[in-house]
Design a protein around this motif. Sequence first.
Motif, PDB file in Angstrom:
ATOM      1  N   VAL A 161       1.447   0.196   8.446  1.00 18.20           N
ATOM      2  CA  VAL A 161       2.402   1.197   7.987  1.00 18.20           C
ATOM      3  C   VAL A 161       2.525   2.252   9.070  1.00 18.20           C
ATOM      4  CG1 VAL A 161       2.922   2.917   6.212  1.00 18.20           C
ATOM      5  CG2 VAL A 161       1.706   0.806   5.605  1.00 18.20           C
ATOM      6  N   PRO A 162       3.680   2.356   9.730  1.00 17.60           N
ATOM      7  CA  PRO A 162       3.801   3.284  10.859  1.00 17.60           C
ATOM      8  C   PRO A 162       3.600   4.726  10.394  1.00 17.60           C
ATOM      9  CG  PRO A 162       5.958   2.433  10.216  1.00 17.60           C
ATOM     10  CD  PRO A 162       4.942   1.650   9.462  1.00 17.60           C
ATOM     11  N   GLY A 163       2.814   5.458  11.180  1.00 18.68           N
ATOM     12  CA  GLY A 163       2.618   6.864  10.881  1.00 18.68           C
ATOM     13  C   GLY A 163       1.586   7.163   9.821  1.00 18.68           C
ATOM     14  N   ALA A 182      -4.064   4.332   8.992  1.00 21.57           N
ATOM     15  CA  ALA A 182      -3.844   3.191   9.875  1.00 21.57           C
ATOM     16  C   ALA A 182      -3.737   3.597  11.333  1.00 21.57           C
ATOM     17  CB  ALA A 182      -2.570   2.451   9.470  1.00 21.57           C
ATOM     18  N   SER A 183      -3.800   4.891  11.607  1.00 23.60           N
ATOM     19  CA  SER A 183      -3.488   5.346  12.954  1.00 23.60           C
ATOM     20  C   SER A 183      -4.645   5.204  13.929  1.00 23.60           C
ATOM     21  CB  SER A 183      -3.044   6.807  12.924  1.00 23.60           C
ATOM     22  OG  SER A 183      -4.088   7.622  12.458  1.00 23.60           O
ATOM     23  N   GLY A 184      -5.756   4.667  13.482  1.00 21.44           N
ATOM     24  CA  GLY A 184      -6.899   4.532  14.371  1.00 21.44           C
ATOM     25  C   GLY A 184      -6.736   3.412  15.359  1.00 21.44           C
ATOM     26  N   ILE A 185      -5.749   3.556  16.216  1.00 21.49           N
ATOM     27  CA  ILE A 185      -5.434   2.505  17.184  1.00 21.49           C
ATOM     28  C   ILE A 185      -6.076   2.836  18.531  1.00 21.49           C
ATOM     29  CG2 ILE A 185      -3.595   1.305  18.378  1.00 21.49           C
ATOM     30  CD1 ILE A 185      -1.826   2.376  15.942  1.00 21.49           C
ATOM     31  N   ARG A 234      -5.229   1.652  -1.050  1.00 24.77           N
ATOM     32  CA  ARG A 234      -4.013   0.936  -0.678  1.00 24.77           C
ATOM     33  C   ARG A 234      -4.161   0.390   0.722  1.00 24.77           C
ATOM     34  NH1 ARG A 234       1.918   3.347  -1.513  1.00 24.77           N
ATOM     35  NH2 ARG A 234       1.088   5.000  -0.191  1.00 24.77           N
ATOM     36  N   ILE A 235      -3.879  -0.878   0.899  1.00 22.42           N
ATOM     37  CA  ILE A 235      -4.014  -1.518   2.210  1.00 22.42           C
ATOM     38  C   ILE A 235      -2.862  -1.076   3.107  1.00 22.42           C
ATOM     39  CG2 ILE A 235      -4.033  -3.736   3.425  1.00 22.42           C
ATOM     40  CD1 ILE A 235      -5.229  -4.932   0.796  1.00 22.42           C
ATOM     41  N   VAL A 236      -3.188  -0.556   4.303  1.00 24.36           N
ATOM     42  CA  VAL A 236      -2.144  -0.069   5.208  1.00 24.36           C
ATOM     43  C   VAL A 236      -2.164  -0.735   6.582  1.00 24.36           C
ATOM     44  CG1 VAL A 236      -1.914   2.165   4.044  1.00 24.36           C
ATOM     45  CG2 VAL A 236      -3.573   1.896   5.896  1.00 24.36           C
ATOM     46  N   GLU A 237      -3.143  -1.610   6.818  1.00 18.20           N
ATOM     47  CA  GLU A 237      -3.185  -2.308   8.113  1.00 18.20           C
ATOM     48  C   GLU A 237      -3.944  -3.621   7.956  1.00 18.20           C
ATOM     49  OE1 GLU A 237      -5.223  -0.179  11.166  1.00 18.20           O
ATOM     50  OE2 GLU A 237      -4.658  -1.594  12.739  1.00 18.20           O
ATOM     51  N   VAL A 238      -3.345  -4.724   8.422  1.00 19.73           N
ATOM     52  CA  VAL A 238      -3.980  -6.042   8.344  1.00 19.73           C
ATOM     53  C   VAL A 238      -3.675  -6.851   9.612  1.00 19.73           C
ATOM     54  CG1 VAL A 238      -3.747  -6.131   5.815  1.00 19.73           C
ATOM     55  CG2 VAL A 238      -2.006  -7.183   7.265  1.00 19.73           C
ATOM     56  N   GLU A 239      -4.414  -7.947   9.780  1.00 23.35           N
ATOM     57  CA  GLU A 239      -4.107  -8.896  10.857  1.00 23.35           C
ATOM     58  C   GLU A 239      -4.255 -10.314  10.328  1.00 23.35           C
ATOM     59  OE1 GLU A 239      -5.605  -6.279  14.723  1.00 23.35           O
ATOM     60  OE2 GLU A 239      -6.754  -7.995  14.068  1.00 23.35           O
ATOM     61  N   GLU A 245      -5.263  -6.077  -6.177  1.00 22.58           N
ATOM     62  CA  GLU A 245      -4.372  -5.768  -7.289  1.00 22.58           C
ATOM     63  C   GLU A 245      -3.007  -5.342  -6.773  1.00 22.58           C
ATOM     64  OE1 GLU A 245      -6.415  -2.597  -9.250  1.00 22.58           O
ATOM     65  OE2 GLU A 245      -7.726  -3.948 -10.385  1.00 22.58           O
ATOM     66  N   LEU A 246      -1.999  -5.529  -7.618  1.00 19.62           N
ATOM     67  CA  LEU A 246      -0.673  -4.990  -7.347  1.00 19.62           C
ATOM     68  C   LEU A 246      -0.369  -3.990  -8.436  1.00 19.62           C
ATOM     69  CD1 LEU A 246       1.401  -8.145  -6.359  1.00 19.62           C
ATOM     70  CD2 LEU A 246       0.696  -6.249  -4.887  1.00 19.62           C
ATOM     71  N   SER A 247       0.301  -2.904  -8.071  1.00 16.25           N
ATOM     72  CA  SER A 247       0.674  -1.910  -9.054  1.00 16.25           C
ATOM     73  C   SER A 247       2.152  -1.612  -8.943  1.00 16.25           C
ATOM     74  CB  SER A 247      -0.119  -0.628  -8.835  1.00 16.25           C
ATOM     75  OG  SER A 247       0.433   0.401  -9.625  1.00 16.25           O
ATOM     76  N   ASP A 248       2.842  -1.597 -10.090  1.00 12.89           N
ATOM     77  CA  ASP A 248       4.278  -1.277 -10.086  1.00 12.89           C
ATOM     78  C   ASP A 248       4.519   0.163  -9.671  1.00 12.89           C
ATOM     79  OD1 ASP A 248       5.057  -3.795 -10.909  1.00 12.89           O
ATOM     80  OD2 ASP A 248       4.636  -3.330 -13.005  1.00 12.89           O
ATOM     81  N   ALA A 249       3.442   0.965  -9.718  1.00 15.09           N
ATOM     82  CA  ALA A 249       3.599   2.378  -9.356  1.00 15.09           C
ATOM     83  C   ALA A 249       3.793   2.541  -7.852  1.00 15.09           C
ATOM     84  CB  ALA A 249       2.381   3.169  -9.813  1.00 15.09           C
ATOM     85  N   ASP A 250       3.416   1.539  -7.082  1.00 11.28           N
ATOM     86  CA  ASP A 250       3.507   1.665  -5.635  1.00 11.28           C
ATOM     87  C   ASP A 250       4.921   1.420  -5.138  1.00 11.28           C
ATOM     88  OD1 ASP A 250       0.904   2.382  -5.063  1.00 11.28           O
ATOM     89  OD2 ASP A 250       0.219   0.302  -5.052  1.00 11.28           O
ATOM     90  N   GLU A 251       5.391   2.333  -4.309  1.00 14.61           N
ATOM     91  CA  GLU A 251       6.701   2.139  -3.711  1.00 14.61           C
ATOM     92  C   GLU A 251       6.581   1.151  -2.546  1.00 14.61           C
ATOM     93  OE1 GLU A 251       7.612   5.876  -1.441  1.00 14.61           O
ATOM     94  OE2 GLU A 251       5.713   6.413  -2.349  1.00 14.61           O
ATOM     95  N   GLN A 252       7.717   0.641  -2.144  1.00 15.87           N
ATOM     96  CA  GLN A 252       7.756  -0.264  -1.000  1.00 15.87           C
ATOM     97  C   GLN A 252       7.418   0.508   0.274  1.00 15.87           C
ATOM     98  OE1 GLN A 252       8.339  -3.211  -2.009  1.00 15.87           O
ATOM     99  NE2 GLN A 252       8.455  -4.428  -0.128  1.00 15.87           N
ATOM    100  N   LEU A 253       6.552  -0.031   1.094  1.00 12.58           N
ATOM    101  CA  LEU A 253       6.157   0.652   2.320  1.00 12.58           C
ATOM    102  C   LEU A 253       6.848   0.024   3.521  1.00 12.58           C
ATOM    103  CD1 LEU A 253       2.315   0.902   1.649  1.00 12.58           C
ATOM    104  CD2 LEU A 253       3.960   2.772   1.607  1.00 12.58           C
ATOM    105  N   ALA A 254       7.182   0.866   4.496  1.00 12.96           N
ATOM    106  CA  ALA A 254       7.709   0.350   5.760  1.00 12.96           C
ATOM    107  C   ALA A 254       6.589  -0.374   6.491  1.00 12.96           C
ATOM    108  CB  ALA A 254       8.235   1.496   6.608  1.00 12.96           C
ATOM    109  N   VAL A 255       6.893  -1.473   7.166  1.00 14.35           N
ATOM    110  CA  VAL A 255       5.877  -2.249   7.866  1.00 14.35           C
ATOM    111  C   VAL A 255       6.334  -2.519   9.294  1.00 14.35           C
ATOM    112  CG1 VAL A 255       4.599  -4.414   7.926  1.00 14.35           C
ATOM    113  CG2 VAL A 255       5.138  -3.366   5.736  1.00 14.35           C
TER     114      VAL A 255
END
Length: 228
Positions: A216-218, A222-225, A41-46, A182-192
């Motif tokens: 996605v905060p937290g 994705a936390s490798g900032i 699941r993609i959690v960080e993009v630019e 891909e998109l999956s209906d199983a995935d819930e909406q994520l905070a961005v």
Amino acid sequence: MAIAPRPFSREFLATDTLAAARALIGARIARGSGPSACVGRIVEVEAYIGQEDLACHARFGYTKRNAVMFGPPGAAYVYLVYGMYHCLNVVTEAAGRPAAVLIRAVEPVLGASEMRAARLRAALGRSPRMEADAVARTRRRIETLPAAALASGPGLVCAAFSIDRHDDGRDLCDEGSDLRLELSDADEQLAVETGPRIGIDYAPEPWRGRPWRFYVPGNRAASGIPAK
DNA sequence: GCAAAGATTTGCT
DNA sequence: GCAAATCTTTGCC
């Protein structure tokens, strides 16, 4: 029974890069099929948008490296950074206008052990003359990584999914493609949340400060900032 | 033709 | 916390 995933919409990628970047958060990237398939699941993009964006590879115009960015949306733009790591982008906007979304971090959903093996192959392949104890250290480090750290950076995403320049230009919106979105209906909406892009200190304002990073905060992956 | 820097990661001080 | 590793691409002589 699992819900069948559907390919990511090319038409959606064709319009607005910032909207596409936001929509790619939570979407899935998949490699291969069958028991050895990897899905994350993609959690960080630019977002990198056009020749006017002085942080974008297209700022010098059309070159051999960035050619794919000038092509149709949905293609993979893969390049080598720092002589050692690959980065994966999703091409956006109409053909002729260079723009793309960099995939910075992915959370493993399926095939974590396969990703771990790929990380190890990449690390050892990079330094073929490594001493025996260094090989052992590297092996131990990667074998003890938490799953969330397997693809928690742009170079690590490519290592975990075995992405290199062979994948440059591949169609990510084709469900028959070995590497695809891909998109999956199983995935819930994520905070961005959004913030400035990372590693582009060479770019002048206003480009350096543009909040074109989405994450996605937290989320552990994705936390490798960088600390600065 | 050559020098410089880069959309990063890792290991050591 | 900082610097090395590594090689392609860009920019200038």
